[in-house]
Design a protein around this motif. Structure first.
Motif, PDB file in Angstrom:
ATOM      1  N   HIS A  93      10.397   6.356   4.264  1.00  0.00           N
ATOM      2  CA  HIS A  93       9.139   6.789   3.650  1.00  0.00           C
ATOM      3  C   HIS A  93       8.928   6.072   2.314  1.00  0.00           C
ATOM      4  O   HIS A  93       9.144   4.872   2.229  1.00  0.00           O
ATOM      5  CB  HIS A  93       9.141   8.310   3.488  1.00  0.00           C
ATOM      6  N   GLU A  94       8.571   6.813   1.298  1.00  0.00           N
ATOM      7  CA  GLU A  94       8.159   6.190   0.047  1.00  0.00           C
ATOM      8  C   GLU A  94       9.298   6.159  -0.968  1.00  0.00           C
ATOM      9  O   GLU A  94      10.332   6.785  -0.788  1.00  0.00           O
ATOM     10  CB  GLU A  94       6.981   6.969  -0.554  1.00  0.00           C
ATOM     11  N   ILE A 222       2.226  -3.672   1.735  1.00  0.00           N
ATOM     12  CA  ILE A 222       1.114  -2.720   1.890  1.00  0.00           C
ATOM     13  C   ILE A 222      -0.051  -3.434   2.581  1.00  0.00           C
ATOM     14  O   ILE A 222      -0.034  -4.661   2.774  1.00  0.00           O
ATOM     15  CB  ILE A 222       0.689  -2.142   0.526  1.00  0.00           C
ATOM     16  N   THR A 223      -1.071  -2.655   2.942  1.00  0.00           N
ATOM     17  CA  THR A 223      -2.267  -3.250   3.541  1.00  0.00           C
ATOM     18  C   THR A 223      -3.507  -2.874   2.726  1.00  0.00           C
ATOM     19  O   THR A 223      -3.597  -1.792   2.150  1.00  0.00           O
ATOM     20  CB  THR A 223      -2.495  -2.789   4.996  1.00  0.00           C
ATOM     21  N   ASN A 226      -6.821  -4.265   6.331  1.00  0.00           N
ATOM     22  CA  ASN A 226      -6.043  -4.859   7.429  1.00  0.00           C
ATOM     23  C   ASN A 226      -5.346  -6.162   7.054  1.00  0.00           C
ATOM     24  O   ASN A 226      -4.836  -6.859   7.931  1.00  0.00           O
ATOM     25  CB  ASN A 226      -6.930  -5.094   8.664  1.00  0.00           C
ATOM     26  N   ASP A 241       0.751  10.134  -3.644  1.00  0.00           N
ATOM     27  CA  ASP A 241      -0.494  10.573  -3.017  1.00  0.00           C
ATOM     28  C   ASP A 241      -1.558  10.752  -4.093  1.00  0.00           C
ATOM     29  O   ASP A 241      -1.269  11.227  -5.194  1.00  0.00           O
ATOM     30  CB  ASP A 241      -0.283  11.904  -2.287  1.00  0.00           C
ATOM     31  N   SER A 287      -5.483   8.921   0.828  1.00  0.00           N
ATOM     32  CA  SER A 287      -5.256   7.693   0.069  1.00  0.00           C
ATOM     33  C   SER A 287      -3.973   7.793  -0.745  1.00  0.00           C
ATOM     34  O   SER A 287      -3.599   8.851  -1.231  1.00  0.00           O
ATOM     35  CB  SER A 287      -6.425   7.419  -0.879  1.00  0.00           C
ATOM     36  N   LYS A 288      -3.314   6.650  -0.880  1.00  0.00           N
ATOM     37  CA  LYS A 288      -2.098   6.559  -1.681  1.00  0.00           C
ATOM     38  C   LYS A 288      -2.278   5.489  -2.746  1.00  0.00           C
ATOM     39  O   LYS A 288      -3.177   4.651  -2.649  1.00  0.00           O
ATOM     40  CB  LYS A 288      -0.890   6.217  -0.805  1.00  0.00           C
ATOM     41  N   GLU A 304      -3.927   1.155   1.302  1.00  0.00           N
ATOM     42  CA  GLU A 304      -4.370   1.829   2.519  1.00  0.00           C
ATOM     43  C   GLU A 304      -3.184   2.346   3.324  1.00  0.00           C
ATOM     44  O   GLU A 304      -3.181   3.470   3.796  1.00  0.00           O
ATOM     45  CB  GLU A 304      -5.203   0.869   3.374  1.00  0.00           C
ATOM     46  N   GLU A 305      -2.187   1.496   3.474  1.00  0.00           N
ATOM     47  CA  GLU A 305      -1.013   1.879   4.258  1.00  0.00           C
ATOM     48  C   GLU A 305       0.212   1.191   3.683  1.00  0.00           C
ATOM     49  O   GLU A 305       0.147   0.054   3.228  1.00  0.00           O
ATOM     50  CB  GLU A 305      -1.197   1.471   5.729  1.00  0.00           C
ATOM     51  N   TYR A 307       3.564  -0.371   4.629  1.00  0.00           N
ATOM     52  CA  TYR A 307       4.293  -0.872   5.793  1.00  0.00           C
ATOM     53  C   TYR A 307       5.797  -0.865   5.555  1.00  0.00           C
ATOM     54  O   TYR A 307       6.578  -0.620   6.463  1.00  0.00           O
ATOM     55  CB  TYR A 307       3.837  -2.292   6.117  1.00  0.00           C
TER      56      TYR A 307
END
Length: 364
Positions: A93-94, A222-223, A226, A241, A287-288, A304-305, A307
């Protein structure tokens, strides 16, 4: 990195955290070599670039039943004075910033007593929305005699097994036959899964045997829209978060507002306009942000995400950004590099923060 940063991961439906000071690297679970008469919880060994790594199943150490291992599992490599240790985790995770004051020994009554009793492994718990069990320094997990037992096993494996094994001498059919007949690790896996586990082990042994490790850097991946971006993990304090943003009047559109991070007020920015020539999209549900610190400047950057939180990149693999990624503003990138089967752009965060017009100096 700061000493109060913790890598979080899930295992057997529980959430755990380990200080990033103790973390060396992370890779997907490979086939492990099983050796009898090893300390409790050690389930096997793997050759990582010529060094024999013992791997622990924390489920066993904590008194749980160990479930079948999966291709999606990972191994987190930890420092342990005389040697390194790997632990199997289900999902990474983070990275979170956690102060000592947030770690308590007051566990929920519903938690199994077996976890509470393992004080050599569990240092305490942090009461986030979901409890995070904080792991002790890995050196406390094993007795001195167990450490010496592992060192002896490492010497045996290095001399008797891995040194005499040459994957090039095996034909494809022989490899499949070997997997069916001699595979002890994860016996319930399918033939295809066993082949993947074994290929991972082979890649770990030979992939970077001749590389100088000064040429490696750890990145967060991260993204945005995309597009994959890599950021030097030394500049990433943590991922958080985004719950509430206070707008700031009369600011450029890339400045979304202020967020309160445990009493610290941080400016939240959106890099999409700078990197992708796209209008900022603001904050949506879920959102993070990654908290970035560059030369004393600290800000939250919308992502956004997430990875990957600890991706080891060989700097020799950085190339110019391909023409196919024409949307990226190359001015703020150090180049491109492979990330699994995709391409990511490596962000130049000092240039973004100091020369990108990202930070507004005057107070509002």
């Amino acid at each position: 990195m700061k000493e109060n940063l913790y890598l979080t991961f899930s295992l057997n439906n529980y959430l755990y955290g380990i200080n990033t000071v103790d973390v060396e690297e992370i890779f997907t679970l490979p086939e492990l070599t099983i050796v009898p008469e090893v300390p409790h919880g050690i389930i096997g060994f793997v050759n990582v670039r010529g060094e024999i790594l013992p791997v622990i199943d924390l489920n066993i150490k904590l008194g749980y039943l160990s479930p079948d291992y999966r291709l999606t599992d990972s191994v987190v490599v930890l420092k342990c004075e005389e040697l390194q240790l790997g632990i199997i985790v289900n999902q990474i995770h983070e990275i979170r910033e956690i102060s000592l004051e947030e770690i308590t020994n007051e566990l929920n009554q519903q938690r199994e007593s077996v976890v509470v009793e393992q004080t050599n492994i569990i240092a305490g718990v942090v009461k986030f929305p979901d409890d995070i069990f904080i792991l002790n320094n890995p050196r406390k997990w094993l007795e001195d005699g167990e450490i010496q037992q592992l060192i002896s096993s490492q010497i045996y494996l290095k001399e008797e097994i891995f040194a005499n094994y040459n994957i090039d001498e095996l034909q494809a059919n022989d490899t499949e036959l070997l997997l069916l007949q001699k595979s002890i690790f994860c016996p319930n896996a399918t033939l295809e899964e066993k082949k993947v586990f074994k290929q991972r082990a082979d890649n770990l042994k030979i992939s970077t045997k001749s590389h100088n490790f000064k040429n490696f850097k750890t990145l967060a991946v991260i993204t945005l829209n995309n597009h994959l971006f890599g950021i030097d993990l030394e500049m990433v304090r943590e991922f958080v978060d985004i719950r509430q943003v206070t707008p700031i009047p009369c600011c450029p559109t890339h400045i979304i507002g202020n967020i309160n991070l445990r009493g610290e007020i941080l400016t939240l920015v959106d890099l999409r306009g700078l990197l992708l020539n796209l209008p900022p999209q603001g904050v949506v549900v879920g959102s993070k942000a990654m908290v970035i610190e560059v030369e004393g400047i600290v800000a939250g950057v919308i992502v956004e995400e997430i990875y990957d939180v600890m991706f080891s990149l060989n700097l020799q693999k950085i190339t110019a950004i391909p023409n196919s990624i024409h949307a990226i503003n190359e001015q703020y990138c150090q180049g491109a590099a492979p990330y699994h089967e995709k391409i990511m752009s490596i962000l130049d965060m000092p240039k973004i923060f100091l020369q990108g017009g990202l930070i507004v100096d005057e107070a509002i």
